[in-house]
Design a protein around this motif. Structure first.
Motif, PDB file in Angstrom:
ATOM      1  N   ALA A 172      72.934 -52.731  48.910  1.00 59.94           N
ATOM      2  CA  ALA A 172      72.129 -51.554  48.594  1.00 59.94           C
ATOM      3  C   ALA A 172      72.368 -50.563  49.723  1.00 59.94           C
ATOM      4  O   ALA A 172      72.193 -50.912  50.896  1.00 59.94           O
ATOM      5  CB  ALA A 172      70.660 -51.939  48.529  1.00 59.94           C
ATOM      6  N   LEU A 179      73.508 -49.462  55.365  1.00 60.16           N
ATOM      7  CA  LEU A 179      72.823 -50.665  54.871  1.00 60.16           C
ATOM      8  C   LEU A 179      71.404 -50.777  55.401  1.00 60.16           C
ATOM      9  O   LEU A 179      70.576 -51.478  54.833  1.00 60.16           O
ATOM     10  CB  LEU A 179      73.564 -51.916  55.371  1.00 60.16           C
ATOM     11  N   GLY A 184      67.534 -51.715  62.125  1.00 62.72           N
ATOM     12  CA  GLY A 184      67.721 -52.887  61.271  1.00 62.72           C
ATOM     13  C   GLY A 184      66.833 -52.923  60.035  1.00 62.72           C
ATOM     14  O   GLY A 184      66.848 -53.895  59.289  1.00 62.72           O
ATOM     15  N   SER A 186      65.730 -52.319  56.318  1.00 62.80           N
ATOM     16  CA  SER A 186      66.408 -52.002  55.055  1.00 62.80           C
ATOM     17  C   SER A 186      65.468 -52.096  53.853  1.00 62.80           C
ATOM     18  O   SER A 186      65.903 -51.990  52.711  1.00 62.80           O
ATOM     19  CB  SER A 186      67.605 -52.931  54.856  1.00 62.80           C
ATOM     20  N   THR A 214      70.940 -61.536  58.678  1.00 62.54           N
ATOM     21  CA  THR A 214      70.048 -61.102  57.601  1.00 62.54           C
ATOM     22  C   THR A 214      68.842 -62.033  57.493  1.00 62.54           C
ATOM     23  O   THR A 214      67.710 -61.592  57.283  1.00 62.54           O
ATOM     24  CB  THR A 214      70.842 -61.060  56.269  1.00 62.54           C
ATOM     25  N   ASP A 218      65.387 -60.231  57.923  1.00 69.16           N
ATOM     26  CA  ASP A 218      64.640 -59.965  56.674  1.00 69.16           C
ATOM     27  C   ASP A 218      63.854 -61.166  56.159  1.00 69.16           C
ATOM     28  O   ASP A 218      63.011 -61.007  55.276  1.00 69.16           O
ATOM     29  CB  ASP A 218      65.613 -59.539  55.551  1.00 69.16           C
ATOM     30  N   GLY A 318      74.641 -59.483  55.828  1.00 69.24           N
ATOM     31  CA  GLY A 318      74.629 -58.065  56.091  1.00 69.24           C
ATOM     32  C   GLY A 318      76.009 -57.509  56.407  1.00 69.24           C
ATOM     33  O   GLY A 318      77.027 -58.091  56.022  1.00 69.24           O
ATOM     34  N   ASN A 320      77.975 -57.349  58.942  1.00 70.91           N
ATOM     35  CA  ASN A 320      79.039 -58.116  59.612  1.00 70.91           C
ATOM     36  C   ASN A 320      79.704 -59.093  58.657  1.00 70.91           C
ATOM     37  O   ASN A 320      80.927 -59.264  58.686  1.00 70.91           O
ATOM     38  CB  ASN A 320      78.470 -58.862  60.826  1.00 70.91           C
ATOM     39  N   SER A 324      83.598 -59.015  57.305  1.00 74.36           N
ATOM     40  CA  SER A 324      84.535 -60.150  57.423  1.00 74.36           C
ATOM     41  C   SER A 324      85.178 -60.473  56.082  1.00 74.36           C
ATOM     42  O   SER A 324      86.383 -60.728  56.021  1.00 74.36           O
ATOM     43  CB  SER A 324      83.808 -61.402  57.885  1.00 74.36           C
TER      44      SER A 324
HETATM   45  N1  LIG Z   1      71.206 -52.976  52.432  1.00 78.44           N
HETATM   46  C1  LIG Z   1      71.647 -54.165  52.153  1.00 78.44           C
HETATM   47  O1  LIG Z   1      72.173 -54.423  51.055  1.00 78.44           O
HETATM   48  C2  LIG Z   1      71.515 -55.252  53.166  1.00 78.44           C
HETATM   49  C3  LIG Z   1      71.818 -56.566  52.790  1.00 78.44           C
HETATM   50  C4  LIG Z   1      71.717 -57.561  53.738  1.00 78.44           C
HETATM   51  C5  LIG Z   1      71.319 -57.245  55.023  1.00 78.44           C
HETATM   52  N2  LIG Z   1      71.020 -55.968  55.330  1.00 78.44           N
HETATM   53  C6  LIG Z   1      70.631 -55.632  56.693  1.00 78.44           C
HETATM   54  O2  LIG Z   1      71.691 -56.030  57.536  1.00 78.44           O
HETATM   55  C7  LIG Z   1      71.179 -56.431  58.797  1.00 78.44           C
HETATM   56  C8  LIG Z   1      71.740 -57.790  59.169  1.00 78.44           C
HETATM   57  O3  LIG Z   1      73.131 -57.710  59.169  1.00 78.44           O
HETATM   58  P1  LIG Z   1      74.010 -58.234  60.383  1.00 78.44           P
HETATM   59  O4  LIG Z   1      75.344 -57.624  60.213  1.00 78.44           O
HETATM   60  O5  LIG Z   1      73.254 -58.043  61.654  1.00 78.44           O
HETATM   61  O6  LIG Z   1      74.023 -59.783  60.140  1.00 78.44           O
HETATM   62  P2  LIG Z   1      74.726 -60.658  59.018  1.00 78.44           P
HETATM   63  O7  LIG Z   1      75.986 -60.033  58.559  1.00 78.44           O
HETATM   64  O8  LIG Z   1      73.699 -61.032  58.012  1.00 78.44           O
HETATM   65  O9  LIG Z   1      75.035 -61.961  59.820  1.00 78.44           O
HETATM   66  C9  LIG Z   1      75.911 -61.913  60.888  1.00 78.44           C
HETATM   67  C10 LIG Z   1      75.873 -63.287  61.492  1.00 78.44           C
HETATM   68  O10 LIG Z   1      76.668 -64.150  60.691  1.00 78.44           O
HETATM   69  C11 LIG Z   1      77.463 -64.921  61.558  1.00 78.44           C
HETATM   70  N3  LIG Z   1      78.757 -65.208  60.976  1.00 78.44           N
HETATM   71  C12 LIG Z   1      79.298 -66.428  60.825  1.00 78.44           C
HETATM   72  N4  LIG Z   1      80.487 -66.380  60.305  1.00 78.44           N
HETATM   73  C13 LIG Z   1      80.747 -65.091  60.122  1.00 78.44           C
HETATM   74  C14 LIG Z   1      81.873 -64.431  59.631  1.00 78.44           C
HETATM   75  N5  LIG Z   1      82.952 -65.089  59.204  1.00 78.44           N
HETATM   76  N6  LIG Z   1      81.826 -63.087  59.604  1.00 78.44           N
HETATM   77  C15 LIG Z   1      80.737 -62.404  59.999  1.00 78.44           C
HETATM   78  N7  LIG Z   1      79.635 -62.993  60.504  1.00 78.44           N
HETATM   79  C16 LIG Z   1      79.660 -64.335  60.547  1.00 78.44           C
HETATM   80  C17 LIG Z   1      77.657 -64.092  62.821  1.00 78.44           C
HETATM   81  O11 LIG Z   1      77.769 -64.980  63.860  1.00 78.44           O
HETATM   82  P3  LIG Z   1      78.304 -64.570  65.336  1.00 78.44           P
HETATM   83  O12 LIG Z   1      77.803 -63.208  65.608  1.00 78.44           O
HETATM   84  O13 LIG Z   1      77.689 -65.626  66.177  1.00 78.44           O
HETATM   85  O14 LIG Z   1      79.775 -64.630  65.237  1.00 78.44           O
HETATM   86  C18 LIG Z   1      76.384 -63.290  62.885  1.00 78.44           C
HETATM   87  O15 LIG Z   1      75.463 -64.004  63.668  1.00 78.44           O
HETATM   88  C19 LIG Z   1      69.685 -56.418  58.669  1.00 78.44           C
HETATM   89  O16 LIG Z   1      69.203 -55.239  59.238  1.00 78.44           O
HETATM   90  C20 LIG Z   1      69.453 -56.422  57.187  1.00 78.44           C
HETATM   91  O17 LIG Z   1      68.236 -55.773  56.861  1.00 78.44           O
HETATM   92  C21 LIG Z   1      71.108 -54.967  54.433  1.00 78.44           C
END
Ligand SMILES: NC(=O)c1ccc[n+]([C@@H]2O[C@H](COP(=O)([O-])OP(=O)(O)OC[C@H]3O[C@@H](n4cnc5c(N)ncnc54)[C@H](OP(=O)(O)O)[C@@H]3O)[C@@H](O)[C@H]2O)c1
Length: 388
Positions: A172, A179, A184, A186, A214, A218, A318, A320, A324
């Protein structure tokens, strides 16, 4: 469809195959790991006393273990199907699986001609169903609306042809592609209609995946809660988390509900067995995976999911995790809900960060794009075509 194939089919054939495809869609919330299949049985003018085309039976496959579409259609026939034509969206099976071979039922019913949209890549079928029917004197024509039939069964075909689940990236986003805010937040970018729509998308896939970021921000439940009027039969969706360091809290909504609705956590193989035990005690399945560049190896994870009969995976973020999957070219389809709101700020994440592409020529584009208005928001969904 090529020209030689086209000559096999008359204009009425097209209409009956379209009907069979519509029927196949009725199984989309319940049929996995089996394919979506619809079937229509037609008495052709040459074989009927009144000289008109008449649908005498139809059906679809609802769930593994229940009769296949061909048998449902044959059982539904209002009159003896002897001499009629059977339209089916996938090659009939010829093996004893959870149910007996459809080819035998077709022959026994005296069907004269079978029109199949596409062949079945499943190793125990793979052209053998067509061959068996032809060897037993049934006319079989293959390839009518093949592209549509393959699109409808893309999760099943991808799993059996490529060996991986079909990956749909869902996000979304604000009008400026964000995002979340830089802090952070959302909740909520999109409105109620879009969020309701996400639940039917979740109900259609076998598993939903998020990163631990996430989960920590969340605390999502990630269950599919489709509106009851829309869906009558669906199976629980598996909730998957990438959690390299085992950070998920035992009091998270995911772990608190793990005994009722399946949760699968992937940890880095360096995490201690006691962390694994803590998460398993909560009711989740836990697997160790190796890391490359300090990220869990996505291919290994997808292979494990495919082995567990997960044909389709919705990656919900999220940023990240989205990045990936995109950087590894592991996304097959994209579903983006765009809200008419601006978030701004350089640090606020988007779903495609990392290096990106250097030229527009390299940019992967969507095909078969579907746009849908959901209250104030717009869903853009399509197949992602990677440039090699
Ligand atoms: N608008 C939307 O549709 C939406 C949807 C979901 C989330 N969100 C928002 O996104 C934010 C969270 O996102 P985020 O980017 O911080 O976290 P994320 O993408 O949910 O998670 C990242 C975590 O996943 C781990 N991970 C393990 N394998 C991975 C890989 N192959 N590639 C990437 N990460 C890997 C990473 O570990 P390491 O860092 O230890 O490597 C990191 O700790 C929140 O604010 C949430 O509200 C929005």
């Amino acid at each position: 469809m090529n020209e030689s194939r086209q000559t096999l089919f008359g204009s009425y054939d097209l209409a009956f195959m379209r009907r069979a495809l519509d029927l196949s869609r009725k199984g989309r919330f319940s049929v996995s790991p089996n394919p979506r299949v619809g079937c229509v049985i037609v008495r052709e003018p040459s074989a009927s006393a009144d000289g008109i085309f008449r649908v005498i039976g139809e059906g679809f496959h609802l769930r593994k273990g229940l009769p296949h579409a061909e048998r449902v259609a044959l059982d539904s026939c209002a009159e003896d199907p002897r001499g009629s034509t059977l339209f089916v969206t996938l090659e009939p099976c010829c093996h004893h699986g959870a149910t007996p071979p459809c080819t035998e039922a077709i022959l026994k019913a005296g069907i004269r001609r079978v029109v199949a949209a596409t062949t079945d890549p499943f190793p125990q079928v793979a052209g053998q169903g067509i061959k068996w029917l032809r060897n037993h004197g049934v006319q079989v024509d293959v390839g009518l609306l093949e592209d549509e039939a393959r699109f409808e069964n893309r999760y099943f075909l991808h799993r059996h042809e490529i060996g991986l689940p079909w990956v749909i990236l869902k996000a979304a986003v604000s009008l400026d592609g964000k995002l979340s805010t830089a802090t952070g937040q959302s909740k909520w970018i999109t409105g109620e209609e879009a969020r309701t729509h996400v639940h039917s998308l979740r109900a259609e896939v076998d598993a939903i995946l998020v990163g631990v970021g996430t989960v920590l921000t969340d605390d999502p439940l990630l269950t599919a809660r489709p509106s009851v009027s829309e869906i009558h039969d669906w199976k629980p969706t598996i909730r998957v988390v990438l959690d390299p360091q085992g950070l998920i809290s035992s009091s998270s909504r995911l772990l608190k509900t793990a005994k009722d609705s399946p949760v699968w956590i992937f940890l880095a193989d360096s995490v201690s067995p006691s962390q694994k035990e803590r998460i398993e005690t909560a009711g989740a399945r836990v697997d160790f995976v190796s890391c490359s560049d300090e990220k869990l190896d996505l291919i290994q994870i997808l292979r494990r999911l495919a082995e567990a009969n997960i044909l389709s995976l919705l990656v919900e973020g999220g940023g990240n995790v989205h990045t990936s999957f995109l950087e590894n070219q592991l996304v097959n389809e994209v579903a983006i809900y765009i809200a008419p709101v601006l978030v701004g700020g350089k640090p606020s994440p988007t779903f495609y960060m990392g290096q990106g592409v250097s030229t527009m020529k390299e940019a992967p584009r969507l095909e078969r794009v579907n746009r849908r208005l959901l209250g104030p928001d717009t869903l853009i969904r399509g197949i992602l075509k990677w440039k090699l």
